[in-house]
Design a protein around this motif. Structure first.
Motif, short mmCIF file in Angstrom:
data_model
loop_
_atom_site.label_atom_id
_atom_site.label_comp_id
_atom_site.label_asym_id
_atom_site.label_seq_id
_atom_site.Cartn_x
_atom_site.Cartn_y
_atom_site.Cartn_z
N SER A 70 0.85 -1.18 0.00
CA SER A 70 0.00 0.00 0.00
C SER A 70 0.89 1.24 0.00
CB SER A 70 -0.89 0.00 1.24
OG SER A 70 -1.57 1.24 1.38
N PRO A 71 0.63 2.22 -0.88
CA PRO A 71 1.51 3.40 -0.94
C PRO A 71 1.67 4.11 0.40
CG PRO A 71 0.05 3.36 -2.83
CD PRO A 71 -0.41 2.27 -1.91
N ILE A 72 0.63 4.07 1.24
CA ILE A 72 0.68 4.62 2.59
C ILE A 72 0.45 3.47 3.55
CG2 ILE A 72 -0.40 6.22 4.22
CD1 ILE A 72 -1.22 7.92 1.80
N ALA A 73 1.36 3.31 4.51
CA ALA A 73 1.27 2.16 5.42
C ALA A 73 -0.05 2.15 6.18
CB ALA A 73 2.45 2.18 6.39
N THR A 74 -0.37 3.27 6.83
CA THR A 74 -1.64 3.41 7.54
C THR A 74 -2.22 4.76 7.20
OG1 THR A 74 -0.76 2.08 9.38
CG2 THR A 74 -2.79 3.30 9.79
N PRO A 75 -3.15 4.83 6.25
CA PRO A 75 -3.73 6.13 5.87
C PRO A 75 -4.44 6.77 7.06
CG PRO A 75 -4.34 4.38 4.32
CD PRO A 75 -3.72 3.71 5.50
N PRO A 76 -4.44 8.11 7.13
CA PRO A 76 -5.17 8.77 8.21
C PRO A 76 -6.65 8.38 8.24
CG PRO A 76 -3.75 10.34 7.08
CD PRO A 76 -3.72 9.08 6.27
N THR A 77 -7.29 8.39 7.08
CA THR A 77 -8.67 7.93 6.96
C THR A 77 -8.84 7.24 5.62
OG1 THR A 77 -9.54 9.93 5.90
CG2 THR A 77 -9.57 9.88 8.31
N VAL A 78 -9.85 6.37 5.55
CA VAL A 78 -10.27 5.76 4.29
C VAL A 78 -11.78 5.95 4.17
CG1 VAL A 78 -10.37 3.68 2.88
CG2 VAL A 78 -8.42 4.04 4.41
N ARG A 79 -12.19 6.75 3.20
CA ARG A 79 -13.62 6.94 2.92
C ARG A 79 -13.91 6.25 1.59
NH1 ARG A 79 -11.68 11.96 4.72
NH2 ARG A 79 -12.93 13.06 6.29
N ASP A 80 -14.94 5.42 1.58
CA ASP A 80 -15.29 4.74 0.34
C ASP A 80 -16.67 5.21 -0.11
OD1 ASP A 80 -14.86 3.16 -1.81
OD2 ASP A 80 -14.96 1.25 -0.76
N ASN A 113 -11.57 0.88 7.16
CA ASN A 113 -10.58 0.61 8.20
C ASN A 113 -9.16 0.89 7.69
OD1 ASN A 113 -9.00 -0.37 10.24
ND2 ASN A 113 -9.78 -2.46 10.16
N PRO A 114 -8.49 1.95 8.17
CA PRO A 114 -7.13 2.23 7.71
C PRO A 114 -6.15 1.10 8.00
CG PRO A 114 -8.03 4.13 8.88
CD PRO A 114 -8.98 2.99 9.10
N TYR A 115 -6.41 0.34 9.06
CA TYR A 115 -5.49 -0.74 9.44
C TYR A 115 -5.57 -1.94 8.50
CZ TYR A 115 -5.87 1.89 13.84
OH TYR A 115 -5.91 2.88 14.78
N ALA A 116 -6.59 -1.98 7.66
CA ALA A 116 -6.79 -3.13 6.78
C ALA A 116 -6.17 -2.94 5.41
CB ALA A 116 -8.29 -3.43 6.63
N THR A 117 -5.50 -1.81 5.17
CA THR A 117 -4.96 -1.55 3.83
C THR A 117 -3.73 -2.40 3.57
OG1 THR A 117 -3.74 0.35 4.72
CG2 THR A 117 -5.84 0.79 3.66
N VAL A 118 -3.72 -3.01 2.40
CA VAL A 118 -2.59 -3.82 1.94
C VAL A 118 -2.30 -3.41 0.50
CG1 VAL A 118 -3.18 -5.75 3.44
CG2 VAL A 118 -4.09 -5.70 1.11
N GLY A 119 -1.20 -3.91 -0.05
CA GLY A 119 -0.89 -3.70 -1.45
C GLY A 119 -1.12 -4.97 -2.24
N GLY A 253 -2.89 12.50 2.75
CA GLY A 253 -2.86 11.05 2.95
C GLY A 253 -4.21 10.41 3.07
N ASP A 254 -5.27 11.20 3.25
CA ASP A 254 -6.62 10.62 3.27
C ASP A 254 -6.90 9.94 1.93
OD1 ASP A 254 -7.05 11.61 5.80
OD2 ASP A 254 -8.46 13.18 5.18
#
Length: 313
Positions: A70-80, A113-119, A253-254
């Motif tokens: 993931s380009p950002i390890a832990t994004p500040p927020t993820v809005r979908d 969930n920002p903690y769930a981001t992977v590449g 980073g959002d």
């Protein structure tokens, strides 16, 4: 520029950041960086300067030898968001609902969930889900913050774009949303983003009124599932950023997801041909592609076991 945060495939297994030269397929290393967030926070010009310096220094690795994260390890927020009309109609039909006129007035979203981001790499199934699904999307990454932004200001705030695959446990999601909340656990186990952060100037010649005239597709084990175009989107990312900033802050980073494109998930396709379009199983390889943004490759793995909430005794 195409920036990539990656894990080197040598013995060091170091996380680094680089900029891709597409012609030579070389990733030039940005010295001292292991996450794109500090570079984004420093501003768009600083980000591009870091990439240009990396190319000038010439210290690089072959693209085949890196595993994009993931380009950002832990994004500040993820809005979908929920911005493609065809998918919205299909999703509402799945729940036996007609289109709501408010969808055409409000670019709605949920917080993921920002903690769930992977590449690229493995993605775990949703615990307790049998109907595990991909969702083919585009993600915009905010480069500069603001509050109560206009749509034009929202568009200007974006630093670049990625492919986003919002993996979903459909049966868990369906149960949750019957209770007028969510999606919650149906969505927050694995969200894949990458393989690159592509600065928006790279796409400018394909710009349309609401998106970009770029193809989107997804395959499962080499079989074509999804085909769409980013330009089919109803709400632009400028409008989405504006709505996200209404009465609050958006910050560098959002991440904002577009929502699933038309035909961009198994839920939508399964209704038309359940024999051909099966839900995902461990071992399946899912390749989400957006023209100009790259291929996001993931392999499905088993879910963690469901831990009971109460002692059954």
């Amino acid at each position: 520029m195409k920036f990539v945060r990656f894990l080197s495939n040598d013995d060091t297994q170091i996380v680094q950041v680089g900029v891709l030269d597409s012609d030579s397929r070389t990733v030039y290393i940005v010295d001292g960086a292991n996450d794109l967030l500090p570079l984004i926070e420093a501003g768009e010009e600083s980000l591009k300067d870091a990439g240009a310096q990396a190319i000038r220094r010439g210290s690089g690795v072959d693209l085949i030898d890196v595993e994009p994260l993931s380009p950002i390890a832990t994004p500040p927020t993820v809005r979908d968001f929920y911005a493609f009309e065809q998918h919205v109609k299909a999703g509402r039909a799945w729940r036996n609902l007609e289109m709501d006129p408010d969808w055409y007035a409000l670019p709605i979203f949920y917080f993921s969930n920002p903690y769930a981001t992977v590449g690229c790499g493995n993605v775990a199934m949703t615990p307790g889900a049998d109907k595990f699904d991909f969702e083919l999307e585009v993600a915009a990454i905010v480069g500069k913050g603001g509050r109560n932004l206009t749509s034009a200001e929202g568009d200007d705030a974006i630093v670049g774009y990625c492919v986003l695959n919002d993996f979903s446990g459909r049966d868990v999601q369906q149960r949750e949303m019957k209770l007028s909340m969510g999606p919650v656990k149906g969505k927050d186990t694995s969200t894949a983003i990458g393989p690159y952060l592509v600065t928006k100037d790279e796409l400018q010649d394909r710009r349309t009124a609401t998106g970009y005239d770029l193809a989107m597709s997804c395959t499962v084990n080499g079989q074509q599932y999804s085909e769409a175009r980013w330009s089919d989107v109803y709400w632009s990312f400028g409008e989405m950023v504006s709505y996200a900033s209404r009465g609050t802050d958006v910050r560098p980073g959002d991440i904002l997801g577009s929502g699933t494109c038309g035909t961009g998930c198994i839920m939508e396709l399964f209704r038309s041909d359940p024999d051909r379009y099966q839900f995902l199983q461990p071992g399946d390889e899912v390749v989400a592609t957006v023209e100009g943004l790259g291929e996001l490759r993931n392999v499905v793995t088993k879910a963690s076991p469901v831990i009971p909430l109460r002692d059954p005794r």
